[in-house]
Write a protein that holds these residues in place. Structure first.
Motif, PDB file in Angstrom:
ATOM      1  N   PRO A   1      76.421  17.017  60.219  1.00 28.29           N
ATOM      2  CA  PRO A   1      77.142  17.965  59.376  1.00 28.29           C
ATOM      3  C   PRO A   1      76.760  19.417  59.648  1.00 28.29           C
ATOM      4  CG  PRO A   1      75.509  16.768  58.099  1.00 28.29           C
ATOM      5  CD  PRO A   1      75.583  16.103  59.433  1.00 28.29           C
ATOM      6  N   VAL A   2      75.541  19.631  60.110  1.00 27.46           N
ATOM      7  CA  VAL A   2      75.079  20.963  60.522  1.00 27.46           C
ATOM      8  C   VAL A   2      74.647  20.810  61.988  1.00 27.46           C
ATOM      9  CG1 VAL A   2      73.547  22.895  59.992  1.00 27.46           C
ATOM     10  CG2 VAL A   2      74.283  21.348  58.163  1.00 27.46           C
ATOM     11  N   PRO A   3      75.562  20.956  62.939  1.00 23.26           N
ATOM     12  CA  PRO A   3      75.293  20.514  64.308  1.00 23.26           C
ATOM     13  C   PRO A   3      74.491  21.467  65.175  1.00 23.26           C
ATOM     14  CG  PRO A   3      77.546  21.308  64.123  1.00 23.26           C
ATOM     15  CD  PRO A   3      76.971  21.335  62.744  1.00 23.26           C
ATOM     16  N   ALA A   4      74.455  22.758  64.803  1.00 20.34           N
ATOM     17  CA  ALA A   4      73.813  23.728  65.700  1.00 20.34           C
ATOM     18  C   ALA A   4      72.997  24.762  64.926  1.00 20.34           C
ATOM     19  CB  ALA A   4      74.872  24.424  66.558  1.00 20.34           C
ATOM     20  N   PRO A   5      72.024  24.325  64.129  1.00 18.61           N
ATOM     21  CA  PRO A   5      71.190  25.290  63.409  1.00 18.61           C
ATOM     22  C   PRO A   5      70.344  26.107  64.375  1.00 18.61           C
ATOM     23  CG  PRO A   5      70.251  23.108  63.248  1.00 18.61           C
ATOM     24  CD  PRO A   5      71.584  22.948  63.915  1.00 18.61           C
ATOM     25  N   ARG A   6      70.042  27.338  63.991  1.00 17.37           N
ATOM     26  CA  ARG A   6      69.162  28.149  64.831  1.00 17.37           C
ATOM     27  C   ARG A   6      67.717  27.695  64.714  1.00 17.37           C
ATOM     28  NH1 ARG A   6      72.074  33.734  63.004  1.00 17.37           N
ATOM     29  NH2 ARG A   6      72.402  32.422  61.161  1.00 17.37           N
ATOM     30  N   GLN A   7      67.352  27.143  63.563  1.00 15.16           N
ATOM     31  CA  GLN A   7      65.992  26.656  63.358  1.00 15.16           C
ATOM     32  C   GLN A   7      66.047  25.311  62.633  1.00 15.16           C
ATOM     33  OE1 GLN A   7      63.118  30.352  62.648  1.00 15.16           O
ATOM     34  NE2 GLN A   7      64.777  30.444  61.164  1.00 15.16           N
ATOM     35  N   VAL A   8      65.238  24.356  63.120  1.00 16.47           N
ATOM     36  CA  VAL A   8      65.034  23.092  62.422  1.00 16.47           C
ATOM     37  C   VAL A   8      63.545  23.003  62.121  1.00 16.47           C
ATOM     38  CG1 VAL A   8      65.276  20.588  62.474  1.00 16.47           C
ATOM     39  CG2 VAL A   8      66.940  22.026  63.682  1.00 16.47           C
ATOM     40  N   LEU A   9      63.199  23.108  60.872  1.00 17.69           N
ATOM     41  CA  LEU A   9      61.809  23.129  60.442  1.00 17.69           C
ATOM     42  C   LEU A   9      61.489  21.828  59.714  1.00 17.69           C
ATOM     43  CD1 LEU A   9      62.076  26.746  59.056  1.00 17.69           C
ATOM     44  CD2 LEU A   9      60.984  26.079  61.199  1.00 17.69           C
ATOM     45  N   ALA A  10      60.244  21.380  59.826  1.00 17.19           N
ATOM     46  CA  ALA A  10      59.858  20.107  59.212  1.00 17.19           C
ATOM     47  C   ALA A  10      58.417  20.192  58.744  1.00 17.19           C
ATOM     48  CB  ALA A  10      60.026  18.961  60.206  1.00 17.19           C
ATOM     49  N   ILE A  11      58.127  19.447  57.687  1.00 14.31           N
ATOM     50  CA  ILE A  11      56.766  19.409  57.149  1.00 14.31           C
ATOM     51  C   ILE A  11      56.268  17.978  57.147  1.00 14.31           C
ATOM     52  CG2 ILE A  11      57.614  19.237  54.765  1.00 14.31           C
ATOM     53  CD1 ILE A  11      55.052  20.796  53.956  1.00 14.31           C
ATOM     54  N   GLY A  12      54.999  17.809  57.458  1.00 14.19           N
ATOM     55  CA  GLY A  12      54.363  16.498  57.420  1.00 14.19           C
ATOM     56  C   GLY A  12      53.466  16.351  56.205  1.00 14.19           C
ATOM     57  N   LEU A  13      53.149  15.093  55.886  1.00 14.05           N
ATOM     58  CA  LEU A  13      52.184  14.759  54.818  1.00 14.05           C
ATOM     59  C   LEU A  13      52.562  15.390  53.487  1.00 14.05           C
ATOM     60  CD1 LEU A  13      48.850  15.204  56.836  1.00 14.05           C
ATOM     61  CD2 LEU A  13      50.348  13.204  56.713  1.00 14.05           C
ATOM     62  N   ASN A  14      53.835  15.280  53.092  1.00 16.08           N
ATOM     63  CA  ASN A  14      54.282  15.932  51.866  1.00 16.08           C
ATOM     64  C   ASN A  14      54.480  14.957  50.711  1.00 16.08           C
ATOM     65  OD1 ASN A  14      54.827  18.246  50.403  1.00 16.08           O
ATOM     66  ND2 ASN A  14      56.996  18.262  50.922  1.00 16.08           N
ATOM     67  N   TYR A  15      54.055  13.706  50.881  1.00 13.44           N
ATOM     68  CA  TYR A  15      53.935  12.740  49.781  1.00 13.44           C
ATOM     69  C   TYR A  15      52.511  12.202  49.834  1.00 13.44           C
ATOM     70  CZ  TYR A  15      59.080  12.485  49.315  1.00 13.44           C
ATOM     71  OH  TYR A  15      60.412  12.772  49.129  1.00 13.44           O
TER      72      TYR A  15
ATOM     73  N   GLU B   1      51.021   9.379  48.957  1.00 17.68           N
ATOM     74  CA  GLU B   1      50.802   8.028  49.476  1.00 17.68           C
ATOM     75  C   GLU B   1      51.032   7.967  50.982  1.00 17.68           C
ATOM     76  OE1 GLU B   1      53.013   5.179  47.242  1.00 17.68           O
ATOM     77  OE2 GLU B   1      51.887   5.543  45.394  1.00 17.68           O
ATOM     78  N   HIS B   2      51.953   8.787  51.493  1.00 15.31           N
ATOM     79  CA  HIS B   2      52.145   8.810  52.947  1.00 15.31           C
ATOM     80  C   HIS B   2      50.945   9.469  53.626  1.00 15.31           C
ATOM     81  CE1 HIS B   2      53.783   9.192  56.895  1.00 15.31           C
ATOM     82  NE2 HIS B   2      53.836  10.508  56.836  1.00 15.31           N
ATOM     83  N   ALA B   3      50.409  10.531  53.033  1.00 19.41           N
ATOM     84  CA  ALA B   3      49.206  11.145  53.603  1.00 19.41           C
ATOM     85  C   ALA B   3      48.071  10.123  53.665  1.00 19.41           C
ATOM     86  CB  ALA B   3      48.789  12.359  52.777  1.00 19.41           C
ATOM     87  N   ALA B   4      47.927   9.327  52.590  1.00 14.30           N
ATOM     88  CA  ALA B   4      46.853   8.331  52.542  1.00 14.30           C
ATOM     89  C   ALA B   4      47.048   7.248  53.596  1.00 14.30           C
ATOM     90  CB  ALA B   4      46.785   7.717  51.147  1.00 14.30           C
ATOM     91  N   GLU B   5      48.291   6.746  53.759  1.00 13.34           N
ATOM     92  CA  GLU B   5      48.505   5.692  54.746  1.00 13.34           C
ATOM     93  C   GLU B   5      48.330   6.213  56.171  1.00 13.34           C
ATOM     94  OE1 GLU B   5      52.476   4.066  54.613  1.00 13.34           O
ATOM     95  OE2 GLU B   5      53.429   5.978  55.142  1.00 13.34           O
ATOM     96  N   SER B   6      48.455   7.535  56.342  1.00 11.75           N
ATOM     97  CA  SER B   6      48.274   8.155  57.652  1.00 11.75           C
ATOM     98  C   SER B   6      46.821   8.507  57.936  1.00 11.75           C
ATOM     99  CB  SER B   6      49.149   9.410  57.765  1.00 11.75           C
ATOM    100  OG  SER B   6      50.511   9.104  57.563  1.00 11.75           O
ATOM    101  N   GLY B   7      45.942   8.291  56.935  1.00 15.51           N
ATOM    102  CA  GLY B   7      44.523   8.554  57.117  1.00 15.51           C
ATOM    103  C   GLY B   7      44.114   9.988  56.877  1.00 15.51           C
ATOM    104  N   PHE B   8      44.928  10.729  56.103  1.00 18.38           N
ATOM    105  CA  PHE B   8      44.628  12.129  55.834  1.00 18.38           C
ATOM    106  C   PHE B   8      44.542  12.376  54.336  1.00 18.38           C
ATOM    107  CE2 PHE B   8      46.805  12.175  59.953  1.00 18.38           C
ATOM    108  CZ  PHE B   8      45.943  12.965  60.713  1.00 18.38           C
ATOM    109  N   GLN B   9      43.813  13.430  53.985  1.00 15.60           N
ATOM    110  CA  GLN B   9      43.829  13.901  52.602  1.00 15.60           C
ATOM    111  C   GLN B   9      45.104  14.694  52.372  1.00 15.60           C
ATOM    112  OE1 GLN B   9      40.566  15.267  50.543  1.00 15.60           O
ATOM    113  NE2 GLN B   9      39.325  13.565  51.222  1.00 15.60           N
ATOM    114  N   ALA B  10      45.618  14.647  51.172  1.00 18.85           N
ATOM    115  CA  ALA B  10      46.812  15.421  50.849  1.00 18.85           C
ATOM    116  C   ALA B  10      46.490  16.913  51.007  1.00 18.85           C
ATOM    117  CB  ALA B  10      47.260  15.130  49.428  1.00 18.85           C
ATOM    118  N   PRO B  11      47.341  17.668  51.681  1.00 16.64           N
ATOM    119  CA  PRO B  11      47.064  19.084  51.906  1.00 16.64           C
ATOM    120  C   PRO B  11      47.192  19.889  50.616  1.00 16.64           C
ATOM    121  CG  PRO B  11      49.242  18.521  52.725  1.00 16.64           C
ATOM    122  CD  PRO B  11      48.598  17.231  52.317  1.00 16.64           C
TER     123      PRO B  11
END
Length: 283
Positions: A68-82, A84-94
């Protein structure tokens, strides 16, 4: 309002997803056919589109939908933002939204696709809420952030874990940007369509088996918090995409780990938006 890319043309979709109105035709050429172009004139477009009855449009099939948005100038993403996902990944929540990366634009696809798995890979799934920027945001507060959002869509941050973690410095963006690794859609839904835009059910399944299920209220950093924090560093531009993180249940966090296999069908959804369907093929 539901905004989509139907066979490369900008359309408005009815609330039940059964019909679409071609924007260029309905506006008598006031707005062009390019699905990306409306974000540079978002205020004008959204005011016009509010009066359009998309139920009067033509029927279509989901396989004809593109990103639906085929050509954005920037695609940004964040990790470890839940948490329980941070825990299953072996990290502390930021304590700040610092786990940032990008997905390259070439990986973006529509909602119903076939994806070729890389040879000898470990390809994982990560369903995410994706915010679409509607107006330029630079050094704004969290309280101002929703005013800069055009709408929300579903995204899959497909991740090749071997590539992602290879080398002396992890290659997050490369591992998450292989061909077809950025399914999005099925459309962009404006935020006024939601009873509570901060609390949506999100999840995915493989071959009918639930893999992830959560709610966006559990984001460590909410959509407004992320947009505000990013805007302190860089301007967010009209039509940019922001992948906001994935809940627990990814393959790498399981015992034993599980990864996508040829023939698997991955269905990802967010309540009030819709679903993605990916079928995986051997390399």
């Amino acid at each position: 309002m539901r905004i989509a890319n139907l066979s490369g043309r900008l359309v408005l979709v009815s609330a039940d997803g059964s019909a679409a109105v071609d924007v260029e035709q309905a506006s008598a050429g006031r707005f062009g056919p390019d699905p990306q172009s409306i974000y540079d004139v978002w205020a004008e477009f959204s005011a016009w589109a509010a009066d359009i009855d998309a139920t009067a449009g033509k029927a279509f099939t989901a396989t004809d939908l593109g990103a639906p948005v085929p050509a954005p100038r920037q695609v940004l993403a964040i990790g470890l933002n839940y948490r329980e996902h941070a825990a299953e990944s072996g990290f502390q929540a930021p304590d700040q939204p610092t786990v940032m990366f990008t997905k390259w634009v070439s990986c973006l696809t529509g909602p119903v696709t076939q994806v070729q798995l890389p040879p000898d890979g470990k390809t994982d799934w990560e369903v995410e809420l994706v915010a679409v920027i509607g107006t330029r945001a630079h050094r704004i507060t969290p309280e101002q952030a929703w005013d800069h959002v055009a709408g929300l869509t579903v995204g899959q941050d497909l991740s090749e874990r071997i590539t992602q973690t290879a080398g002396p410095a992890p290659q997050f963006s490369l591992g998450k940007s292989l061909p077809g690794f950025g399914p999005t859609g099925p459309w962009v839904v404006t935020t006024d369509e939601f009873d509570n835009r901060d609390d949506l059910e999100i999840g995915c399944s493989i071959n009918g088996e639930q893999m992830q299920k959560g709610r966006t209220r559990d984001l460590i950093f909410s959509v407004p918090a992320l947009i505000s924090a990013l805007s302190q560093k860089i301007p967010l531009l009209p039509g940019d995409l922001l992948f906001t993180g994935t809940p627990a249940g990814v393959g790498a966090g399981r015992t034993p780990p599980r990864f996508l296999q040829p023939g698997d069908e991955l269905v990802s959804y967010i309540s009030g938006i819709g679903e993605l369907r990916q079928r995986f093929l051997a390399s």
